[in-house]
Design an enzyme around this catalytic site. Sequence first.
Site, PDB file in Angstrom:
ATOM      1  N   ILE B  31       0.687  -1.169   0.043  1.00 20.18           N
ATOM      2  CA  ILE B  31       0.017  -0.026   0.139  1.00 20.18           C
ATOM      3  C   ILE B  31       0.842   1.219  -0.073  1.00 20.18           C
ATOM      4  CG2 ILE B  31      -1.544   1.389   1.247  1.00 20.18           C
ATOM      5  CD1 ILE B  31      -2.836  -1.283   2.457  1.00 20.18           C
ATOM      6  N   SER B  32       1.732   1.384   0.852  1.00 22.48           N
ATOM      7  CA  SER B  32       2.444   2.511   1.015  1.00 22.48           C
ATOM      8  C   SER B  32       3.799   2.447   1.767  1.00 22.48           C
ATOM      9  CB  SER B  32       1.561   3.431   1.821  1.00 22.48           C
ATOM     10  OG  SER B  32       2.188   4.417   2.571  1.00 22.48           O
ATOM     11  N   SER B  33       4.721   3.347   1.410  1.00 21.52           N
ATOM     12  CA  SER B  33       5.784   3.236   2.274  1.00 21.52           C
ATOM     13  C   SER B  33       6.133   4.936   2.989  1.00 21.52           C
ATOM     14  CB  SER B  33       7.070   3.146   1.495  1.00 21.52           C
ATOM     15  OG  SER B  33       7.455   4.112   1.004  1.00 21.52           O
ATOM     16  N   GLY B  34       6.342   4.767   4.095  1.00 19.92           N
ATOM     17  CA  GLY B  34       6.595   5.977   4.670  1.00 19.92           C
ATOM     18  C   GLY B  34       7.745   6.288   5.573  1.00 19.92           C
ATOM     19  N   THR B  35       8.088   7.049   6.378  1.00 23.61           N
ATOM     20  CA  THR B  35       9.242   7.230   7.061  1.00 23.61           C
ATOM     21  C   THR B  35       9.720   5.988   8.071  1.00 23.61           C
ATOM     22  OG1 THR B  35       8.281   9.657   7.588  1.00 23.61           O
ATOM     23  CG2 THR B  35      10.597   9.062   8.535  1.00 23.61           C
ATOM     24  N   TYR B  36       8.510   5.533   8.596  1.00 23.86           N
ATOM     25  CA  TYR B  36       8.922   4.300   9.532  1.00 23.86           C
ATOM     26  C   TYR B  36       8.843   3.000   9.136  1.00 23.86           C
ATOM     27  CZ  TYR B  36       8.553   8.116  12.786  1.00 23.86           C
ATOM     28  OH  TYR B  36       8.586   9.042  13.455  1.00 23.86           O
ATOM     29  N   ARG B  38       6.506   0.302   6.038  1.00 24.00           N
ATOM     30  CA  ARG B  38       5.616  -0.186   4.709  1.00 24.00           C
ATOM     31  C   ARG B  38       4.385  -0.597   5.355  1.00 24.00           C
ATOM     32  NH1 ARG B  38       9.168   0.074   0.586  1.00 24.00           N
ATOM     33  NH2 ARG B  38       7.789  -1.577  -0.952  1.00 24.00           N
ATOM     34  N   ASP B 156      -1.370  14.472  14.653  1.00 26.30           N
ATOM     35  CA  ASP B 156      -0.880  14.293  13.159  1.00 26.30           C
ATOM     36  C   ASP B 156      -2.054  14.300  12.564  1.00 26.30           C
ATOM     37  OD1 ASP B 156       0.656  14.663  11.223  1.00 26.30           O
ATOM     38  OD2 ASP B 156       1.508  12.579  11.222  1.00 26.30           O
TER      39      ASP B 156
END
Lengths: 330, 422
Positions: B31-36, B38, B156
Amino acid sequence: MAANYWASTQHKYWRFTQEQLAAMRQSLEDEDPTPVQAYPLPQQRHLNIFFNQQINRLAKRLSIRQQCLATAQMYIKRFYLKVEIRRTNPYLVMATAVYLACKMEESPQHIRMIVSEARQLWGHELQQLDTSKLGECEFFLISEMNSHLIIHQPYRTLTSLPSEIALSPEESSLAWSVINDHYMTDLPLIHPPHIIALTAILLAIVLRPSPAGSGGNNQAAGVATAASMLVQAQQSQARRRTSGTLTPGGSQGSSEQYPSDSPAEKKPSDPRMSKVVRFAAFLADSTFDIEAMIDTTQEILTFYECHEQFNAKLTQDQISRYVKARSLDK
Amino acid sequence: MNHNNFICGPGPMGYQSKVRVVDKYKVIGFISSGTYGRVYKAVGRQGQPGEFAIKKFKPDKEGEQSYVGISQSAIREMALCSELSHPNVIRLVETILEDKCIFMVFEYAEHDLLQIIHHHTQQPRHPIPPSTIKSIMFQLLNGCQYLHTNWVLHRDLKPANIMVTSAGEIKIGDLGLARLFWKPLHALFSGDKVVVTIWYRAPELLLGSKHYTPATDMWAVGCIFAELLSLRPIFKGEEAKMDNKKTVPFQRNQMQKIVDIMGLPTKDRWPLLPSMPDYTQLVTLQPPLGGQHHGHHYNHHRQALNTGHLEKWYYNTINQVSAGSGAAPPLASLGKEGYELLAGLLVYNPEKRLTAEQALQHPFFSTGPDKVSANCFEGLKTEYPHRRVSQDDNDIRTGSLPGTKRSGLPDDSLRPGKRLKE
Ligand SMILES: Nc1ncnc2c1ncn2[C@@H]1O[C@H](COP(=O)(O)OP(=O)(O)O)[C@@H](O)[C@H]1O
Ligand SMILES: [Mg+2]
């Protein structure tokens, strides 16, 4: 829910009866009886005192706050309900619990600092400690606790008391230290934090060192006062429940008869007694579980007695023996 | 390899998870990859009903062969999510710690507000239906009220972190920055270098306040409301980068964007304003131009320059007619109550800003033709496109680096500024 104790994981999953605790510990020992027989250890309370003293030493070096230590001790308690202590190096568990508790209590310590201080402090059993070992133990700890990391502590109750029973700074610090001490018992696994806090308050009021001149030997009397006062409050609660009254009259009754019934026979003019009376009225009027407070009072007293037999050297040696023999320090 | 005698157990390794992610879940896409880390989409292998989103936290360095300590953000999210239980907060199913990684298994949400807003900006641009907006706002406020009464600050809130299920339920997600505020230990700001994506950051934070309160979340809710109406961030500032000294710079551009619409804050309406650490910076900002921005020619005098243009912004927004259609403006039914709610949330003085509880009582939700539904899609004829799930990284065990951005995923491309590692 995070802030509502009654909906918390602490209430739902981490409260036991004394019998349940005993059974859980027994079954851990039964899983692997050989080391249990080979390496005797002191009673649980003494182990707790040992953990408390050791993490306090670590905390001093890193200026870690009391709340973090309280949380760390809860982690240690929970962990050792799931894992037999002889399978672990308690020094590693202590260092990890402090590391994790500091993060959870929003005053994180760098993992390298914890590792280096723990090595200096406990080098005899932790010579090989590095961040990776600590980090691995963190996984172990969290996993055994089912990621339930938020701990409800009794301290907060002390600052949110109704004005009629507000504590003097002296009483407050005494109550605070009773709370600190209760982390060396099983009480936090048995009763909710506000029960602990209320009991600590009661003990602080009755045990508070008397003003100059009146001598120090009134501890026993103070405790007796506390005990009888709780029984009174409990009866008054029960009466109120059966008669269905919630009027202040009920509590008035108990506060009036209370001083004369008290074995301590204090004059009502004694400022301490009047506070005890007010506190009794407050409890009688409440729906708090006074039975639990009586139980807590007893356990705290037992603990103080048992504290005198604590032998730090023996505890340390017994732990060392199995840690070395089982190569848990490698 | 013998570095783990921590446990004298049956296995040769030290820590071993009792549950293995791949035994229990079948990953069906990325789905997504973020700072922390996936996020993956998965289904249960052991008969668990429904779909799941598995958020995987990895150690900071790729190929890290040893444990490095879990980030505070992951710890918070694990700890808080396991305590929370509310229909408008994303549900954590379980947490698995395995192989130096943390897998948090959540209920799956087919949409999020960022996607929904994005969908409406596609040609022909068309506003989100008023009944949907009402339902989204009501559910969002409901979730916020739950968090706030339980002493949790989200910190956030922004469209990308608000999930929407296919049944039209709003689920507040991403509690990675959330904190309990009954801990007065630290100012609730310190320790986190960046809190709240800048567009949704409340003025008190922009002016240097260290005190994060529920009101700070409510400002973000106001910004989200505005964005649901106009389909673009209402205060779309440019982030001033952290300088070398690691001090947080004054976000002049962002503050100016707020002032452009809200006017300059005043001592009268915000008595504590002069005690804000960056109060002196306010004189460097331009007062809003009297209406010219929006092509009007009201001839306001100087004092009027401070009162702001939110009302005008609101009515301009809701009275917009869809291109090429002669029909009445679709948002007009939100009426003056909509303005009052928006204005109540976007109040400079945090003490005067609506609380979640007050906002839920607002006439906005009890008046007008649209009933508040528990399903924000109720009555809609079209379905929103499903979440994009890519197939090029289905291996949850290895997966590539956190922070390796994939292009084309709206979530990544639209977010301003990233969180810094703690
Ligand atoms: N429960 C979920 N169901 C579906 N998608 C999700 C879910 N949780 C997160 N996501 C997707 O993953 C993205 C990143 O997750 P998030 O929890 O916000 O982590 P981050 O800290 O990386 O922002 C979200 O913006 C959303 O697109
Ligand atoms: Mg996010």
